[in-house]
Design a protein around this motif. Structure first.
Motif, mmCIF file in Angstrom:
data_model
loop_
_atom_site.group_PDB
_atom_site.id
_atom_site.type_symbol
_atom_site.label_atom_id
_atom_site.label_comp_id
_atom_site.label_asym_id
_atom_site.label_seq_id
_atom_site.Cartn_x
_atom_site.Cartn_y
_atom_site.Cartn_z
ATOM 1 N N UNK A 44 -98.145 59.226 16.991
ATOM 2 C CA UNK A 44 -96.906 59.387 17.738
ATOM 3 C C UNK A 44 -95.785 59.743 16.772
ATOM 4 N N UNK B 122 -91.761 59.729 16.626
ATOM 5 C CA UNK B 122 -90.631 59.143 17.328
ATOM 6 C C UNK B 122 -89.315 59.793 16.916
ATOM 7 N N UNK B 123 -88.362 59.785 17.860
ATOM 8 C CA UNK B 123 -86.994 60.146 17.531
ATOM 9 C C UNK B 123 -86.287 58.958 16.895
ATOM 10 N N UNK C 133 -100.464 52.328 23.140
ATOM 11 C CA UNK C 133 -100.506 51.462 21.971
ATOM 12 C C UNK C 133 -99.681 50.220 22.258
ATOM 13 N N UNK D 58 -97.625 47.261 20.583
ATOM 14 C CA UNK D 58 -96.966 47.019 19.316
ATOM 15 C C UNK D 58 -96.812 45.534 19.031
ATOM 16 N N UNK D 59 -96.861 45.227 17.747
ATOM 17 C CA UNK D 59 -96.568 43.883 17.297
ATOM 18 C C UNK D 59 -95.085 43.701 17.077
ATOM 19 N N UNK E 75 -86.494 55.097 22.649
ATOM 20 C CA UNK E 75 -87.052 56.065 21.715
ATOM 21 C C UNK E 75 -87.840 57.126 22.477
ATOM 22 N N UNK F 141 -89.697 54.549 14.545
ATOM 23 C CA UNK F 141 -90.922 54.285 13.777
ATOM 24 C C UNK F 141 -91.530 55.582 13.241
ATOM 25 N N UNK G 94 -90.842 43.511 22.078
ATOM 26 C CA UNK G 94 -91.572 44.518 21.323
ATOM 27 C C UNK G 94 -91.383 45.898 21.932
ATOM 28 N N UNK G 95 -91.616 46.882 21.121
ATOM 29 C CA UNK G 95 -91.579 48.261 21.587
ATOM 30 C C UNK G 95 -92.669 48.458 22.651
ATOM 31 N N UNK H 122 -90.191 55.366 25.019
ATOM 32 C CA UNK H 122 -90.473 53.959 24.739
ATOM 33 C C UNK H 122 -89.158 53.190 24.777
ATOM 34 N N UNK I 296 -103.398 57.994 23.294
ATOM 35 C CA UNK I 296 -102.589 57.581 22.151
ATOM 36 C C UNK I 296 -101.343 56.814 22.564
ATOM 37 N N UNK J 273 -93.070 61.197 25.668
ATOM 38 C CA UNK J 273 -92.989 59.826 26.173
ATOM 39 C C UNK J 273 -91.611 59.243 25.889
ATOM 40 N N UNK K 279 -96.878 51.615 11.264
ATOM 41 C CA UNK K 279 -95.676 52.434 11.256
ATOM 42 C C UNK K 279 -94.637 51.763 10.352
ATOM 43 N N UNK L 177 -94.182 58.508 30.738
ATOM 44 C CA UNK L 177 -94.730 59.695 30.091
ATOM 45 C C UNK L 177 -94.549 60.896 31.008
#
Lengths: 115, 109
Positions: free
Chosen positions: B97, B99-100, A104, A106-107, B86, A43, B43-44, B36, A101, B34, A35, B49
């Motif tokens: 995905x 995202x907003x 996930x 994330x790094x 997000x 993202x 991290x994100x 986040x 999906x 979702x 992303x 959900x």
């Protein structure tokens, strides 16, 4: 730390140079995502791999961008002839084939600054 | 086209006050929605959900298909809720995905 790792964490480059980022997913994760996140935005999906196969690419991924995952483990994202508009945080995420999906991981991201 | 809109870039509320982070989406099919969250220096990560209809860390979100909204709510905000939030969607079966733009939530003591 067994999470997703990305290197380098920060990269400053001059316009016109090539840069390469690396992502190491969580072990045994078949899917790997890239992303891009520009300042003030969420993202944006670039591409994803299932094992070594690149299955989807966004229109955002111009010809200057190329991603590989040669052995189905780590992945690299290369940007050729960088432009100032490429300045962003590049995020990598991974997931297992059997998971949805949204699962996930994330790094930490690689922050690219093009001067 | 799939799109997620979070109209507030910044939201600041006092500890103990209710909080609502807005999210609207546009999608022609039946999306999965979702939330986040990204805490400072972390991290994100997935918060919740819509399918599960669960409450996570006191947060809930209801999918309103008529208004195409998926607002995140918490009745009593806590300082540790300060973070970047997000909203995101995916279409069923897809590996992508959307995202907003994100809302930075600050909880004041």
């Amino acid at each position: 730390d067994t999470g997703v790792s990305q290197n380098p964490r920060h990269k400053i480059t001059k316009r016109g140079q090539n840069v390469t980022f690396r992502c190491d997913p969580i072990s045994e994760h078949n899917r790997l995502y890239w992303y891009r996140q520009t300042l003030g935005q969420g993202p944006e999906f670039l591409t994803y791999f299932q094992n070594e196969a690149q299955l989807e690419k966004s229109r955002l991924l111009s010809d200057r961008f190329s991603a590989e995952r040669p052995k189905g483990s780590f992945s690299t994202l290369e940007i050729q002839r960088t432009e100032q508009g490429d300045s962003a945080m590049y995020l990598c995420a991974s997931s297992h084939l059997a998971t949805p999906v949204y699962e996930q991981y994330f790094g930490p991201g690689t922050r690219l600054t093009v001067t | 086209a799939q799109r997620v809109t979070q109209p507030e870039k910044l939201l600041s509320v006092f500890k103990g006050a209710p909080v609502e982070l807005k999210c609207n989406y546009s999608y022609s099919g039946s999306p999965e929605l979702f939330w986040y969250v990204q805490y400072s220096r972390q991290r994100l990560q997935l918060l919740l959900r819509h399918i599960s209809r669960e409450s996570i860390k006191g947060f809930t979100a209801d999918l309103n298909k008529g208004e195409t909204s998926f607002h995140l709510k918490k009745p009593f905000a806590q300082e540790e809720d300060s973070a970047m939030y997000y909203c995101a969607l995916s279409n069923q079966g897809a590996q992508k995905l959307v995202f907003g733009q994100g809302t930075r939530l600050t909880i004041n003591p």
